[in-house]
Motif scaffolding. Structure first.
Motif, PDB file in Angstrom:
ATOM      1  N   ALA A 110     131.836  58.682  -0.571  1.00 12.08           N
ATOM      2  CA  ALA A 110     131.714  59.418  -1.834  1.00 12.08           C
ATOM      3  C   ALA A 110     132.137  60.862  -1.626  1.00 12.08           C
ATOM      4  N   LYS A 111     132.842  61.385  -2.614  1.00 14.29           N
ATOM      5  CA  LYS A 111     133.186  62.804  -2.665  1.00 14.29           C
ATOM      6  C   LYS A 111     132.576  63.353  -3.943  1.00 14.29           C
ATOM      7  N   ILE A 112     131.858  64.444  -3.841  1.00 13.14           N
ATOM      8  CA  ILE A 112     131.286  65.102  -5.012  1.00 13.14           C
ATOM      9  C   ILE A 112     131.957  66.460  -5.136  1.00 13.14           C
ATOM     10  N   HIS A 113     132.580  66.676  -6.273  1.00 17.12           N
ATOM     11  CA  HIS A 113     133.302  67.926  -6.539  1.00 17.12           C
ATOM     12  C   HIS A 113     132.442  68.825  -7.417  1.00 17.12           C
ATOM     13  N   LEU A 114     132.298  70.076  -7.035  1.00 12.21           N
ATOM     14  CA  LEU A 114     131.579  71.075  -7.810  1.00 12.21           C
ATOM     15  C   LEU A 114     132.596  72.044  -8.382  1.00 12.21           C
ATOM     16  N   GLY A 115     132.477  72.348  -9.652  1.00 10.83           N
ATOM     17  CA  GLY A 115     133.415  73.294 -10.244  1.00 10.83           C
ATOM     18  C   GLY A 115     132.844  73.968 -11.470  1.00 10.83           C
ATOM     19  N   ALA A 116     133.550  74.999 -11.916  1.00  9.17           N
ATOM     20  CA  ALA A 116     133.169  75.713 -13.133  1.00  9.17           C
ATOM     21  C   ALA A 116     133.583  74.893 -14.346  1.00  9.17           C
ATOM     22  N   LEU A 117     132.725  74.824 -15.339  1.00  8.50           N
ATOM     23  CA  LEU A 117     133.056  74.123 -16.576  1.00  8.50           C
ATOM     24  C   LEU A 117     134.133  74.898 -17.334  1.00  8.50           C
ATOM     25  N   ALA A 118     134.946  74.178 -18.077  1.00  8.87           N
ATOM     26  CA  ALA A 118     136.084  74.776 -18.782  1.00  8.87           C
ATOM     27  C   ALA A 118     135.656  75.876 -19.750  1.00  8.87           C
ATOM     28  N   ASP A 119     134.477  75.730 -20.366  1.00 15.89           N
ATOM     29  CA  ASP A 119     134.038  76.740 -21.332  1.00 15.89           C
ATOM     30  C   ASP A 119     133.398  77.952 -20.667  1.00 15.89           C
ATOM     31  N   GLY A 120     133.294  77.913 -19.333  1.00 15.63           N
ATOM     32  CA  GLY A 120     132.736  79.032 -18.589  1.00 15.63           C
ATOM     33  C   GLY A 120     131.230  79.161 -18.683  1.00 15.63           C
ATOM     34  N   ALA A 121     130.563  78.178 -19.283  1.00 18.96           N
ATOM     35  CA  ALA A 121     129.124  78.269 -19.515  1.00 18.96           C
ATOM     36  C   ALA A 121     128.279  77.842 -18.320  1.00 18.96           C
ATOM     37  N   GLY A 122     128.887  77.299 -17.309  1.00 20.49           N
ATOM     38  CA  GLY A 122     128.101  76.831 -16.168  1.00 20.49           C
ATOM     39  C   GLY A 122     128.960  76.049 -15.206  1.00 20.49           C
ATOM     40  N   TYR A 123     128.302  75.173 -14.475  1.00 21.60           N
ATOM     41  CA  TYR A 123     128.974  74.395 -13.441  1.00 21.60           C
ATOM     42  C   TYR A 123     128.772  72.913 -13.701  1.00 21.60           C
ATOM     43  N   GLY A 124     129.666  72.127 -13.156  1.00 23.65           N
ATOM     44  CA  GLY A 124     129.574  70.686 -13.295  1.00 23.65           C
ATOM     45  C   GLY A 124     130.008  70.011 -12.016  1.00 23.65           C
ATOM     46  N   ILE A 125     129.808  68.708 -11.985  1.00 19.05           N
ATOM     47  CA  ILE A 125     130.257  67.923 -10.845  1.00 19.05           C
ATOM     48  C   ILE A 125     131.068  66.729 -11.331  1.00 19.05           C
ATOM     49  N   ALA A 126     131.871  66.206 -10.439  1.00 20.82           N
ATOM     50  CA  ALA A 126     132.612  64.965 -10.635  1.00 20.82           C
ATOM     51  C   ALA A 126     132.496  64.191  -9.332  1.00 20.82           C
ATOM     52  N   ALA A 127     132.666  62.893  -9.413  1.00 20.79           N
ATOM     53  CA  ALA A 127     132.516  62.048  -8.232  1.00 20.79           C
ATOM     54  C   ALA A 127     133.745  61.178  -8.021  1.00 20.79           C
TER      55      ALA A 127
END
Length: 143
Positions: A80-97
């Motif tokens: 598994a790879k978990i990606h952490l990044g900034a949300l497009a709207d700049g309101a916070g952070y999100g992850i993808a797997a």
């Protein structure tokens, strides 16, 4: 949902720079932000813990489905790879797997069917469905 098991953990310190300990003491880790995020990288981080949990959980679901279908899952594995990044709207952070799956003892059609069923059974998949992007790639199958 009928609860079958409850895991308990406590995080303390400075969040990403602190400690995480399970109530039974079987997991006790130092936490540190990764170097890529400006941290020391001298401990684990929530994304690594999530990746390990998702990989183990999905592999367990895959093994269960394989047994139900009498499939040969010799040398099967899930990364598994978990990606952490900034949300497009700049309101916070999100992850993808991303899940990378090896099923070297079965053909591609069987692998695809088993993986699809495991994705329905896995608690992590059910928790993330509709909330984050989860890309599943079958990396290895029988020739």
């Amino acid at each position: 949902m009928k609860t079958l098991y409850t895991a308990e953990a406590l995080a303390s310190g400075e969040g990403r720079d602190g400690t995480a300990v399970t109530k039974d003491g079987k997991l006790n880790v130092a936490l540190a932000s990764p170097v890529e995020l400006g941290g020391s990288g001298e401990g684990t981080n929530p994304e690594q813990l999530f990746a390990a949990g998702y990989a183990a959980c999905f592999h367990s679901a895959l093994r269960l489905v394989g047994r139900q279908h009498h499939a040969d899952l010799t040398d099967s594995a899930v990364a598994a790879k978990i990606h952490l990044g900034a949300l497009a709207d700049g309101a916070g952070y999100g992850i993808a797997a991303e899940l990378e799956i090896a099923l070297p003892a079965v053909d591609r059609a069987t692998a695809e069917a088993l993986v699809a069923k495991a994705h329905e059974v896995c608690p992590y998949s059910n928790a993330t469905r509709g909330n984050i992007t989860v890309d599943i790639n079958i990396m290895e199958v029988a020739a």
